[in-house]
Write an enzyme that holds these catalytic residues in place. Structure first.
Site, PDB file in Angstrom:
ATOM      1  N   HIS A  86       0.991  -1.245  -0.113  1.00 54.25           N
ATOM      2  CA  HIS A  86      -0.220   0.201   0.058  1.00 54.25           C
ATOM      3  C   HIS A  86       0.738   1.339  -0.067  1.00 54.25           C
ATOM      4  O   HIS A  86       0.447   2.285  -0.457  1.00 54.25           O
ATOM      5  CB  HIS A  86      -1.101   0.153   1.168  1.00 54.25           C
ATOM      6  CG  HIS A  86      -0.507   0.178   2.637  1.00 54.25           C
ATOM      7  ND1 HIS A  86      -0.184  -0.757   3.424  1.00 54.25           N
ATOM      8  CD2 HIS A  86      -0.230   1.317   3.186  1.00 54.25           C
ATOM      9  CE1 HIS A  86       0.148  -0.351   4.595  1.00 54.25           C
ATOM     10  NE2 HIS A  86       0.324   1.047   4.534  1.00 54.25           N
ATOM     11  N   ASP A 222       1.404  -7.684   1.807  1.00 58.07           N
ATOM     12  CA  ASP A 222       1.301  -6.374   1.854  1.00 58.07           C
ATOM     13  C   ASP A 222       2.823  -6.038   1.824  1.00 58.07           C
ATOM     14  O   ASP A 222       3.306  -5.361   2.562  1.00 58.07           O
ATOM     15  CB  ASP A 222       0.548  -5.568   3.311  1.00 58.07           C
ATOM     16  CG  ASP A 222       0.395  -4.277   2.961  1.00 58.07           C
ATOM     17  OD1 ASP A 222       1.120  -3.476   1.979  1.00 58.07           O
ATOM     18  OD2 ASP A 222      -0.347  -3.670   3.750  1.00 58.07           O
ATOM     19  N   SER A 651       3.983   2.033   8.368  1.00 57.88           N
ATOM     20  CA  SER A 651       3.675   1.390   7.190  1.00 57.88           C
ATOM     21  C   SER A 651       5.001   0.911   6.572  1.00 57.88           C
ATOM     22  O   SER A 651       5.950   1.828   6.205  1.00 57.88           O
ATOM     23  CB  SER A 651       2.590   1.662   6.381  1.00 57.88           C
ATOM     24  OG  SER A 651       1.424   1.883   7.160  1.00 57.88           O
TER      25      SER A 651
END
Length: 716
Positions: A86, A222, A651
């Site tokens: 992402h 991810d 992240s």
């Protein structure tokens, strides 16, 4: 969901109380003094110098801020970068087309020549930091207004940044901490030639979609991979075919031995923002006014984007990144509302403030701290409805391309109109390029629907505070149905096609620009958004001083228990352990601290936008083709849990074992702990990570890109 949460909480009562998460997002320069002994007891085998060193290579040299909003790590001697899927989403979408849809189908470079450069992408290396609190605070005094204080501080900050940038070689940033009670400067070096190396297909990289977002158990690949390039001397350089892979000062070895309960886990990264010092009034404002408006406005945007995204792959690509970002925060903010309400966070903060207020009004403290709580509470009382209003308007700006057009493309067109012939000649190519880039990511019918729907939501829901004058006039004349006005505005506006913009550049007119309906509407809304009454401005001035004094007083009085500053996108370290949640029947794992490929396949729904899987994954799982990445229990572990203290911006952060080896990649948190940005809960807080073995399995076994794995240093 309610029943699940209740059973989850009941099960927590069975967890031994001696097991706890370790709260804190710590500065690396203070690890030796504040944390190192505790970290060693938990399993760290590195010295503080091996984590952070100015003179020698250390862990910090392998951690980068990725494109300003995420974290990434260097995992090979040739500048290979690992981050979340992402986080790379924008770049992957930009490089994709209907014919070569890398977002949908995945991509793996067979060699360096195949690696692709997106238009704008950079990584930031941290060089060093230092404390300049005394220097900066010596320039201010209590007799100054907040404006005078800010001016003096900014002047000193500018001087410090200039002194340390070595003639522009480095980016220097001075940041405030503990609400303006301390200041540190950070020296960075930016590399802008960053190229896509590989990404799994979206069905793996976004498996579970919005349904699984912020949820456990998770089964998501991810991750995405890039490479940093430099000139032949290793210095930052603009893109050139002559550039070579960066040879980093340090890169992370990759451990494929797997993890188990209570293993040491350390995360380094760039957490974006926490508000652990936020007053009770601010929490109450977010829960009751700001976040509900955010959630509703985001949902309006998502619904109107999705309507068009479902029509074709081309439209899906145009809006994929904006939709994903909107959806992520939509669910986050709803989770924050639920968690903060459930745990009575505002109430517990108010009790702390009552205790502080009693201390503050003792004779020895009253002059400095006596009005702190009153000034804070007065500010929130005055701005509650404005915060609701502002969040509805913000979602209009975030989800429509034309809500802020007057401050974007319009600002350059205004300068163009006012410029002489020479200036116009210089500006025209840049404006045309900006317009062409803008129209790559929008679809006019979708933009019309987005604008009309968001204007209706804003006009009808932000009723406790005066709305923008032009929006009110249009709404009053059309019973708050903005469809007719928006359609007419788009038909007349010079901003709704590249050809119209080029025609305007050929025959510029100040009157035409100022009377453009979309330009005028955008100007009206942005002006209104940034305006405030004299009463609110005065209250805000007092609030700024009061909040700073609240944090100072909480630390001085020992009433506050937080030992570290709020996150603000500066490099931090958090440490903890691999730690299970209570048993969950939705997870097939033997202990609820990991998930398996079997579990992912059980979620599979053929053709579903969120839970479809490549046929090859189904076949490989059926045949147990896990290769060297299988766990000792025979399964392939996909994601795992730690109790680290992270937030947005983390992240893509590396999860490291006690030797500083890469064991996973942080990508999410659990929704039960969504209050974590405001208050840390040692029982609920979890970080959801991609197991590095699953990452390598997707690259090597599923995708056949063993050449990329071969770059890495693998250990057990």
């Amino acid at each position: 969901m309610k029943k699940i949460i209740l059973s989850f909480i009941a099960a927590l009562l069975l967890v031994p109380t001696s097991v706890k998460a370790d709260e804190g997002m710590w500065f690396l320069m203070f690890i030796e003094r504040l944390n190192h002994r505790d970290m060693q007891k938990m399993g760290l085998q590195l010295t503080a110098e091996e984590i952070y060193s100015i003179n020698n290579h250390s862990l910090k040299d392998a951690i980068v801020q990725f494109n300003g909003g995420c974290t990434a790590e260097i995992i090979s001697k040739d500048g290979l970068v690992l981050t979340n899927h992402h986080c790379g989403y924008d770049a992957i979408a930009e490089l994709s087309s209907e014919e070569q849809n890398y977002l949908k189908n995945g991509f793996w470079a067979k060699n360096r020549k195949d690696e692709m450069k997106p238009s704008s992408l950079y990584v930031r290396f941290f060089v060093r930091m230092d404390d300049v609190s005394k220097r900066i605070l010596s320039k201010v005094n209590d007799s100054m207004t907040e404006a005078e204080r800010e001016k003096a501080i900014n002047q000193e900050i500018a001087a410090i940044e200039k002194e340390n940038n070595e003639g522009g070689k480095y980016t220097v940033s001075v940041r405030s901490f503990f609400q303006g009670n301390e200041y540190y400067y950070f020296v960075y070096q930016d590399y802008k030639d960053v190229r896509l190396v590989g990404t799994p297909p979206e069905s793996l990289g976004k498996f579970g979609g919005d349904t699984d977002n912020w949820e456990w158990p998770r089964h998501t690949a991810d991750f995405s991979m890039f490479r940093v390039y430099a000139d032949k001397n290793g210095n930052p350089a603009d893109y050139s075919p002559e550039n070579v892979p960066l040879q980093p000062k340090h890169y992370l070895p990759v451990n494929i031995g797997g993890v188990k309960e209570n293993d040491y886990a350390m995360i380094l990264g760039y957490p974006g923002r926490t508000n652990r010092w936020m007053p009770a009034g601010g929490i109450e404002q977010n829960v009751k006014f700001a976040y509900p408006a955010w959630v509703e406005g985001a949902k309006v945007g998502m619904d109107n984007m999705k309507k068009y995204m479902n029509q074709s792959d081309a439209l899906n690509l145009k809006y994929a990144s904006k939709f994903a970002s909107t959806a992520n925060y939509w669910k986050n903010r709803q989770g924050m509302i639920d968690a903060l309400t459930k745990f009575g966070t505002a109430k517990s903060k108010a009790a702390q403030e009552a205790k502080f207020n009693k201390w503050a009004n003792k004779p020895a403290n009253k002059a400095k701290y006596g009005n702190v709580i009153a000034d804070i509470n007065n500010y929130y009382a005055l701005t509650n409805e404005k915060s609701r209003h502002d969040n509805y308007m913000q979602q209009l700006f975030r989800t429509t391309s034309f809500g802020t057009v007057s401050r974007g493309l319009g600002r350059y067109m205004d300068a163009y109109v006012k410029g002489d012939a020479n200036k116009r000649a210089q500006m025209a190519p840049a404006i045309e390029e900006m317009a062409e880039e803008m129209f790559k990511e929008l679809h006019i019918p979708a933009e019309k629907d987005l604008m009309a729907a968001q204007l209706n939501t804003y006009a009808t829901k932000a009723t406790g505070y005066a709305i923008a004058p032009m929006v009110k006039k249009i709404g009053d004349e059309n019973n708050n149905d903005f469809t007719k006005y928006v359609n007419a505005a788009f038909d007349l506006s010079i901003f709704t096609s590249v050809d119209r913009i080029k025609a305007f550049l050929a025959l510029p007119s100040k009157e035409l620009l100022e009377n453009d309906p979309l330009y005028a509407l955008s100007n009206d809304m942005l002006t209104h958004y940034s305006s405030k009454s004299d009463e609110i401005a005065a209250a805000q001035d007092k609030y700024s001083a009061a909040f700073r004094k609240l944090v100072e007083g909480l630390r001085e009085s020992k009433i506050g228990t937080i030992k570290y500053p709020d996150a603000n996108s500066t490099l931090r370290l958090t440490y903890g352990k691999v730690r299970a949640l209570p048993a969950d029947k939705r997870n097939d794992a033997k202990i609820n601290n990991y998930t398996t490929l079997d579990g992912q396949v059980k979620k599979y729904k053929k053709g579903d936008a969120e839970f479809d899987l490549p046929v090859k994954v189904l076949e490989m799982n059926k045949n147990k083709e896990y290769g060297r990445y299988a766990d000792k229990d025979g399964s392939l572990h996909v994601n795992f849990l730690t109790d680290n203290d992270i937030t947005g911006g983390n992240s893509g952060s590396p999860v490291l074992n006690g030797k500083g080896e890469l064991i996973g990649l942080a990508f999410d948190g659990n929704i039960e702990a969504m209050a974590g940005d405001v208050i840390f809960d040692k029982n609920l807080q979890r970080t959801i990570n991609v197991d590095i073995r699953y990452v390598l399995w997707v690259i090597e076994n599923f995708s056949g890109a063993k050449n990329i794995v071969d770059e890495m240093t693998l250990t057990k």
